[in-house]
Design a protein around this motif. Sequence first.
Motif, PDB file in Angstrom:
ATOM      1  N   UNK A   1      43.057  58.124 -50.601  1.00  0.00           N
ATOM      2  CA  UNK A   1      43.669  58.835 -51.518  1.00  0.00           C
ATOM      3  C   UNK A   1      45.346  59.177 -51.112  1.00  0.00           C
ATOM      4  N   UNK A   2      45.649  58.752 -50.022  1.00  0.00           N
ATOM      5  CA  UNK A   2      47.147  58.864 -49.790  1.00  0.00           C
ATOM      6  C   UNK A   2      47.667  60.067 -49.546  1.00  0.00           C
ATOM      7  N   UNK A   3      47.090  60.977 -48.742  1.00  0.00           N
ATOM      8  CA  UNK A   3      47.604  62.378 -48.778  1.00  0.00           C
ATOM      9  C   UNK A   3      48.709  62.432 -47.940  1.00  0.00           C
ATOM     10  N   UNK A   4      48.627  61.777 -46.962  1.00  0.00           N
ATOM     11  CA  UNK A   4      49.757  61.721 -45.961  1.00  0.00           C
ATOM     12  C   UNK A   4      51.120  61.080 -46.640  1.00  0.00           C
ATOM     13  N   UNK A   5      50.845  60.104 -47.451  1.00  0.00           N
ATOM     14  CA  UNK A   5      52.099  59.591 -48.351  1.00  0.00           C
ATOM     15  C   UNK A   5      52.720  60.615 -49.227  1.00  0.00           C
ATOM     16  N   UNK A   6      51.770  61.162 -49.834  1.00  0.00           N
ATOM     17  CA  UNK A   6      52.201  62.463 -50.688  1.00  0.00           C
ATOM     18  C   UNK A   6      52.864  63.515 -49.837  1.00  0.00           C
ATOM     19  N   UNK A   7      52.507  63.674 -48.804  1.00  0.00           N
ATOM     20  CA  UNK A   7      53.106  65.058 -48.265  1.00  0.00           C
ATOM     21  C   UNK A   7      54.338  64.405 -47.551  1.00  0.00           C
ATOM     22  N   UNK A   8      54.475  63.270 -47.052  1.00  0.00           N
ATOM     23  CA  UNK A   8      55.870  62.582 -46.509  1.00  0.00           C
ATOM     24  C   UNK A   8      56.909  62.598 -47.593  1.00  0.00           C
ATOM     25  N   UNK A   9      56.317  62.008 -48.847  1.00  0.00           N
ATOM     26  CA  UNK A   9      57.068  62.042 -49.962  1.00  0.00           C
ATOM     27  C   UNK A   9      57.868  63.271 -50.690  1.00  0.00           C
ATOM     28  N   UNK A  10      56.917  64.264 -50.322  1.00  0.00           N
ATOM     29  CA  UNK A  10      57.373  65.587 -50.715  1.00  0.00           C
ATOM     30  C   UNK A  10      58.494  66.194 -49.974  1.00  0.00           C
ATOM     31  N   UNK A  11      58.236  65.896 -48.534  1.00  0.00           N
ATOM     32  CA  UNK A  11      59.310  66.661 -47.359  1.00  0.00           C
ATOM     33  C   UNK A  11      60.783  66.567 -47.955  1.00  0.00           C
ATOM     34  N   UNK A  12      61.339  65.229 -47.959  1.00  0.00           N
ATOM     35  CA  UNK A  12      62.712  64.914 -48.397  1.00  0.00           C
ATOM     36  C   UNK A  12      63.010  65.693 -49.626  1.00  0.00           C
ATOM     37  N   UNK A  13      62.364  65.768 -50.567  1.00  0.00           N
ATOM     38  CA  UNK A  13      62.563  66.496 -51.767  1.00  0.00           C
ATOM     39  C   UNK A  13      63.126  67.920 -51.645  1.00  0.00           C
ATOM     40  N   UNK A  14      62.263  68.798 -50.553  1.00  0.00           N
ATOM     41  CA  UNK A  14      62.475  69.776 -50.259  1.00  0.00           C
ATOM     42  C   UNK A  14      63.592  70.166 -49.415  1.00  0.00           C
TER      43      UNK A  14
ATOM     44  N   UNK B   1      47.254  44.989 -50.276  1.00  0.00           N
ATOM     45  CA  UNK B   1      48.131  43.708 -50.200  1.00  0.00           C
ATOM     46  C   UNK B   1      48.241  43.440 -48.721  1.00  0.00           C
ATOM     47  N   UNK B   2      48.367  42.168 -48.445  1.00  0.00           N
ATOM     48  CA  UNK B   2      48.677  41.998 -47.071  1.00  0.00           C
ATOM     49  C   UNK B   2      50.179  42.270 -46.685  1.00  0.00           C
ATOM     50  N   UNK B   3      51.059  41.970 -47.538  1.00  0.00           N
ATOM     51  CA  UNK B   3      52.483  42.204 -47.174  1.00  0.00           C
ATOM     52  C   UNK B   3      53.034  43.633 -47.260  1.00  0.00           C
ATOM     53  N   UNK B   4      51.988  44.583 -47.601  1.00  0.00           N
ATOM     54  CA  UNK B   4      52.532  45.845 -47.779  1.00  0.00           C
ATOM     55  C   UNK B   4      52.882  46.626 -46.598  1.00  0.00           C
ATOM     56  N   UNK B   5      53.924  47.188 -46.645  1.00  0.00           N
ATOM     57  CA  UNK B   5      54.644  47.818 -45.457  1.00  0.00           C
ATOM     58  C   UNK B   5      53.816  49.173 -45.170  1.00  0.00           C
ATOM     59  N   UNK B   6      53.302  49.488 -43.982  1.00  0.00           N
ATOM     60  CA  UNK B   6      52.524  50.476 -43.632  1.00  0.00           C
ATOM     61  C   UNK B   6      53.213  51.603 -43.243  1.00  0.00           C
ATOM     62  N   UNK B   7      53.144  52.881 -43.587  1.00  0.00           N
ATOM     63  CA  UNK B   7      53.791  54.015 -43.247  1.00  0.00           C
ATOM     64  C   UNK B   7      52.900  54.393 -41.972  1.00  0.00           C
ATOM     65  N   UNK B   8      53.433  54.488 -40.881  1.00  0.00           N
ATOM     66  CA  UNK B   8      52.522  54.834 -39.550  1.00  0.00           C
ATOM     67  C   UNK B   8      52.250  56.518 -39.605  1.00  0.00           C
ATOM     68  N   UNK B   9      53.505  57.157 -40.024  1.00  0.00           N
ATOM     69  CA  UNK B   9      53.241  58.494 -39.821  1.00  0.00           C
ATOM     70  C   UNK B   9      51.978  58.960 -41.053  1.00  0.00           C
ATOM     71  N   UNK B  10      52.244  58.397 -42.109  1.00  0.00           N
ATOM     72  CA  UNK B  10      51.353  58.788 -43.293  1.00  0.00           C
ATOM     73  C   UNK B  10      49.829  58.589 -43.059  1.00  0.00           C
ATOM     74  N   UNK B  11      49.697  57.222 -42.333  1.00  0.00           N
ATOM     75  CA  UNK B  11      48.380  56.811 -41.873  1.00  0.00           C
ATOM     76  C   UNK B  11      47.847  57.745 -40.579  1.00  0.00           C
ATOM     77  N   UNK B  12      48.717  58.462 -39.884  1.00  0.00           N
ATOM     78  CA  UNK B  12      48.117  59.333 -38.744  1.00  0.00           C
ATOM     79  C   UNK B  12      47.692  60.856 -39.731  1.00  0.00           C
ATOM     80  N   UNK B  13      48.475  61.012 -40.677  1.00  0.00           N
ATOM     81  CA  UNK B  13      48.090  62.254 -41.301  1.00  0.00           C
ATOM     82  C   UNK B  13      46.956  62.126 -42.046  1.00  0.00           C
ATOM     83  N   UNK B  14      46.567  61.076 -42.614  1.00  0.00           N
ATOM     84  CA  UNK B  14      45.611  60.585 -43.253  1.00  0.00           C
ATOM     85  C   UNK B  14      44.230  60.674 -42.366  1.00  0.00           C
ATOM     86  N   UNK B  15      44.409  59.948 -41.203  1.00  0.00           N
ATOM     87  CA  UNK B  15      43.296  59.883 -40.243  1.00  0.00           C
ATOM     88  C   UNK B  15      42.926  61.420 -39.887  1.00  0.00           C
ATOM     89  N   UNK B  16      44.062  62.051 -39.489  1.00  0.00           N
ATOM     90  CA  UNK B  16      43.735  63.465 -38.811  1.00  0.00           C
ATOM     91  C   UNK B  16      43.029  64.308 -40.069  1.00  0.00           C
TER      92      UNK B  16
END
Length: 313
Positions: free
Chosen positions: A298-311, A1-16
């Motif tokens: 696959x959005x691994x970065x998003x999954x990692x970032x969503x898990x951290x606050x829960x911990x 989606x064009x208007x979807x907000x991008x999480x830069x940290x998640x994209x950096x994790x995914x790219x790495x």
Amino acid sequence: MADKQISLPAKLINGGIAGIVGVTCVFPIDLAKTRLQNQQNGSRLYTSMSDCLIKTIRSDGYFGMYRGAAVNLTLVTPEKAIKLAANDFFRQYLSRDGQKLTLFKEMLAGCGAGTCQVVITTPMEMLKIQLQDAGRLEAQRKLMPETVAPGAAVMKSPTAMQITRELLRSKGIAGLYKGLGATILRDVPFSIIYFPLFANLNELGKRGAEGPAPFYVSFLAGCMAGSTAAVAVNPVDVIKTRIQSLNRGGQEDTYSGVTDCIRKILRTEGPGAFLKGAYCRALVIAPLFGIAQVMYFLGVGEAILSFLPQREK
């Protein structure tokens, strides 16, 4: 989606993560590409990619195919992260009006991504090429001693730190950025071709108007777009590799810049030399970017970032 907000940290994790997985899979082919591109007519040691890999294993063992991999694995994380995240950022910025991106805007976003990544790509490839090519020079001295200048010193097993210290001592930070112009000439056109082509191929495989494409579609789109862009810019990759190679055999040309390199290659080797290593580069880039796009979507970065606050709770 064009208007979807991008999480830069998640994209950096995914790219790495994508960069590490991809490089680990295809690095031996990249080593063969570098050695084939660096061969000049008077010092031809390898006849093909398979011949290069077989001779490398015989002389240096299996891990000889991974010379320079440590540098690549260390720096490919920020490089791929910057490339993929920058393209995402520019695409989002250029689609703020909510309209579908035009081809020109997709190319503009790719141009921005390619320009951003060279900050990491240039020193990474400068070091990687020295390490990858060291084995070729060793073999050349053993099998073709007449092509090596008498008394020429060839460091048998240089390390990235040794090369870095020597470059910084002799040339300063500019030593690590030798070939910056050629890197820009390669990576900007590559990104201009790759990102729009991938986006449009991936769009064809979507299940529905709003749903994402299946992972295998992203993989195939990444492979096709990557190999196409890789072959298109291979002549500049040959120029960049030659310019960034510091050690030469006694009968091999040295180059002062892009124009000098083009002129000498045309004079001594002909136009066909600009296609050296093209199929190797396509074999490297196709799975590298196919894997990268699968990991990215696959959005691994998003999954990692969503898990951290829960911990933290």
